[in-house]
Design an enzyme around this catalytic site. Structure first.
Site, PDB file in Angstrom:
ATOM      1  N   SER A 180     -62.707 -48.381  -1.569  1.00 19.06           N
ATOM      2  CA  SER A 180     -61.581 -47.801  -0.836  1.00 19.06           C
ATOM      3  C   SER A 180     -60.541 -48.840  -0.434  1.00 19.06           C
ATOM      4  O   SER A 180     -59.361 -48.524  -0.288  1.00 19.06           O
ATOM      5  CB  SER A 180     -62.085 -47.075   0.420  1.00 19.06           C
ATOM      6  OG  SER A 180     -62.884 -47.940   1.217  1.00 19.06           O
TER       7      SER A 180
ATOM      8  N   GLY B  81     -65.663 -45.290  -1.331  1.00 16.56           N
ATOM      9  CA  GLY B  81     -67.101 -45.101  -1.151  1.00 16.56           C
ATOM     10  C   GLY B  81     -67.955 -45.789  -2.193  1.00 16.56           C
ATOM     11  O   GLY B  81     -69.192 -45.745  -2.108  1.00 16.56           O
TER      12      GLY B  81
ATOM     13  N   ASP C   1     -59.660 -45.537  11.714  1.00 16.20           N
ATOM     14  CA  ASP C   1     -61.111 -45.773  11.613  1.00 16.20           C
ATOM     15  C   ASP C   1     -61.498 -47.208  11.949  1.00 16.20           C
ATOM     16  O   ASP C   1     -62.683 -47.535  12.070  1.00 16.20           O
ATOM     17  CB  ASP C   1     -61.641 -45.372  10.234  1.00 16.20           C
ATOM     18  CG  ASP C   1     -61.143 -46.269   9.094  1.00 16.20           C
ATOM     19  OD1 ASP C   1     -60.449 -47.275   9.359  1.00 16.20           O
ATOM     20  OD2 ASP C   1     -61.455 -45.958   7.927  1.00 16.20           O
TER      21      ASP C   1
ATOM     22  N   HIS D  74     -60.214 -49.773   7.587  1.00 19.22           N
ATOM     23  CA  HIS D  74     -59.321 -49.838   6.429  1.00 19.22           C
ATOM     24  C   HIS D  74     -57.912 -50.263   6.834  1.00 19.22           C
ATOM     25  O   HIS D  74     -57.437 -49.895   7.914  1.00 19.22           O
ATOM     26  CB  HIS D  74     -59.257 -48.477   5.726  1.00 19.22           C
ATOM     27  CG  HIS D  74     -60.547 -48.058   5.109  1.00 19.22           C
ATOM     28  ND1 HIS D  74     -61.506 -47.360   5.802  1.00 19.22           N
ATOM     29  CD2 HIS D  74     -61.045 -48.250   3.859  1.00 19.22           C
ATOM     30  CE1 HIS D  74     -62.540 -47.125   5.005  1.00 19.22           C
ATOM     31  NE2 HIS D  74     -62.287 -47.662   3.823  1.00 19.22           N
TER      32      HIS D  74
ATOM     33  N   ASN E 199     -69.296 -51.552   0.928  1.00 14.77           N
ATOM     34  CA  ASN E 199     -70.112 -50.363   1.196  1.00 14.77           C
ATOM     35  C   ASN E 199     -71.599 -50.661   1.099  1.00 14.77           C
ATOM     36  O   ASN E 199     -72.412 -50.022   1.782  1.00 14.77           O
ATOM     37  CB  ASN E 199     -69.722 -49.234   0.238  1.00 14.77           C
ATOM     38  CG  ASN E 199     -68.360 -48.662   0.576  1.00 14.77           C
ATOM     39  OD1 ASN E 199     -68.068 -48.354   1.734  1.00 14.77           O
ATOM     40  ND2 ASN E 199     -67.504 -48.537  -0.420  1.00 14.77           N
TER      41      ASN E 199
END
Length: 214
Positions: A37, A74, A183, A186, A102
């Site tokens: 991502s 992801g 979040d 990011h 991840n």
């Protein structure tokens, strides 16, 4: 054919050859940004994704380059390995390889992450594609033992495969709320700008090495 006509004919050939050479030199270097991502541009407009902004920054500095975005939100190193061949088309000259974040967030064994990245680097080398490896750091909540096992992956693989390393893909952005989306993980568009400017010298050197090997 008269001397004058012959002279004109050969002059025309010379001009055509020069134009052809110029066109060949203008052919852009084809790169692929391969990652998760952070590469894909999670929750950002397509124009704000890292590969798009990096390409624009390189072109502004006079580099003829095209960077395809092969980021998948992801994605883990296992997922990246599974899609490597079909995500990176023939004709690709270089890959910015950014995976592992991840894996760390999910607590995947660092040894598995290293194994997957090692396999990707081996496969790209077999295909004659240059690689710039973008490193990642384990989040603090994973503990000191996990961090020690994870954080050394990228340096070891860079040395093993003889590829350049950009040590931390999120350099200058991590922990800075004004450079992140809600979040807290990011980058926002301003954060992507910081990432691009930070990695730019490394990518310029990477491009030069690709051109030198042509």
């Amino acid at each position: 054919m008269s001397f004058k006509a012959a002279l004109g004919f050969f002059a025309s050939l010379a001009i055509t050859a020069l134009l052809s050479t110029g066109m060949a030199r203008a052919e852009p270097v084809k790169l692929v940004g391969f990652g998760d991502s952070l590469m894909a541009g999670y929750q950002l407009p397509a124009a704000d994704a890292f590969p798009v902004k990096l390409e624009a920054a390189l072109r502004a500095k006079g580099h003829e380059v095209e960077i395809a975005n092969a980021g998948v939100s992801g994605d883990t190193t296992s997922g990246g390995l599974a899609r490597l061949d079909w995500s990176i088309p023939d004709g690709t000259q270089g890959v910015i390889l950014e995976l592992g974040a991840n894996d760390a967030l999910r607590g995947i064994a660092p040894e598995e992450t290293e194994k997957n990245l090692d396999a990707m680097l081996t496969r790209l080398k077999e295909r004659g594609i240059a690689v710039l490896l973008a490193g990642m750091l384990a989040p603090p909540n994973m503990g000191a033992d996990y961090a020690e096992r994870f954080n050394g992956i990228y340096g070891r693989l860079s040395e093993k495969h003889g590829v350049p390393l950009y040590p931390f893909f999120l350099d200058g952005v991590v922990t800075k709320a004004n450079l992140q989306i809600e979040d807290g993980m990011h980058p926002n568009p301003a954060g992507v700008d910081v990432m691009v400017q930070s990695i730019l010298p490394t990518v310029e050197t990477f491009l030069k090495s690709i051109k030198a090997g042509e």
